[in-house]
Design an enzyme around this catalytic site. Structure first.
Site, PDB file in Angstrom:
ATOM      1  CE1 TYR A  97       0.521   0.884   4.511  1.00 23.20           C
ATOM      2  CE2 TYR A  97      -0.381  -1.339   4.645  1.00 23.20           C
ATOM      3  CZ  TYR A  97       0.266  -0.270   5.229  1.00 23.20           C
ATOM      4  OH  TYR A  97       0.667  -0.349   6.544  1.00 23.20           O
ATOM      5  CB  CYS A  98       1.211   4.323   0.491  1.00 24.61           C
ATOM      6  SG  CYS A  98       1.725   6.056   0.282  1.00 24.61           S
ATOM      7  N   PRO A  99       2.642   2.589  -2.512  1.00 30.49           N
ATOM      8  CG  PRO A  99       2.268   1.741  -4.655  1.00 30.49           C
ATOM      9  CD  PRO A  99       1.560   2.117  -3.394  1.00 30.49           C
ATOM     10  CE  LYS A 145       5.674   0.870   1.815  1.00 28.55           C
ATOM     11  NZ  LYS A 145       4.839   1.465   0.755  1.00 28.55           N
TER      12      LYS A 145
END
Length: 280
Positions: A147-149, A160
């Site tokens: 999420y939110c790369p 991550k």
């Protein structure tokens, strides 16, 4: 020994710890605080600042998230899971904040010839230094199915545990990182995977939203086999800031800074109301 970025080499750090203010500490207050600090640091009335913050059960959306075709249902889903929802004023997409996620803001003056990437690089350098006794395997590159790369995702073995954003205000820059310290990174990712499924329903959209794979996210404890607490990492941050500068000040916001905070907080409230006005 990790190399220290030049932006981290300063004669003093101002340290503000808001990591234990509890569940009533609103994320909008956090972003307004960073704006106020960026103004002070940028004009030279404050040294380079570091602020720690924790928000309980909060989903911070990016501006593009508020444009999802079924965002009303997505927000309802998150609220049904016990989360507060806000829209932030810095870049990126949705992230999960809870008591196991420590956020750090480093606020630098915008020096001549220093571009936006320098702020990101400085934060990456700081995290390397912060955990150099535990690992040398932290890498910075985009984890596309997180999420939110973003380009400055931090990971170990492809999983991550942190993401970085940056907000520039006048002559200061607030570089913000979330660190998943405890808990399950995959469970946080599953929450946002479900949010996007509910909010998008498979429709084509102009903006490309992440196709989240919960298996590519983890907490630091999961990755390192440690049992660190948020308080442990807070202590590490304080010690490292002292190692870098030899001088720590802990002045709270006051005077003109409080005026700037109040102004920015009010702007954040209005901006959120506008971004989410169609959801009620």
């Amino acid at each position: 020994m990790q190399q220290t970025h030049t932006l981290l080499q300063t004669g003093a750090y101002r340290f503000i710890d808001q990591s234990s203010l509890g569940p009533n500490f609103n994320a909008l207050q956090s972003f307004a605080t960073d704006d106020a600090l960026a103004i002070s640091v940028g004009e030279g009335s404050s040294p380079t600042a570091a602020r720690l913050w924790v928000h309980h059960d909060t989903i911070v959306l990016g501006i593009p998230d508020a444009r999802l075709p079924y965002i009303e249902e997505g927000v309802e889903y998150l609220e049904s899971e016990g989360y507060k929802v806000i829209v932030r004023n810095s870049g990126g997409l949705a992230v999960v904040l809870d008591e196991g996620v420590l956020n750090l803001s480093l606020i630098f003056p915008n020096q001549e010839g220093v571009n936006i990437h320098e702020g990101y690089d400085a934060m990456v350098s700081f995290i390397h230094l912060l955990f150099e006794d535990l690992t040398t395997d932290i890498e910075a590159y985009e984890i596309t199915r997180s999420y939110c790369p973003g380009t400055y995702d931090l990971s170990i073995d492809g999983k991550k545990f942190a993401g970085i954003s940056q907000r520039r205000v006048k002559n200061g820059s607030a570089v913000q990182i979330y660190l998943d310290v405890t808990g399950s990174g995959a469970e946080r990712a599953q929450l946002l995977k479900s949010f996007y499924e509910v909010s998008k329903k498979g429709e084509e959209t102009r903006f490309t939203y992440p196709d989240i794979d919960p298996g590519v996210m983890a907490s630091m404890n999961e990755l390192l086999g440690t049992s660190m607490t948020v308080a442990d990492v807070r202590d590490r941050v304080l010690r490292k800031l002292y190692d870098l500068s030899g001088h720590i000040v802990t002045d709270p916001l006051e005077g003109k800074e409080m005026e700037n905070f109040e102004k920015r907080f009010e702007q954040m409230i209005k901006r959120n109301a506008k971004a989410l006005e169609n959801l009620k």
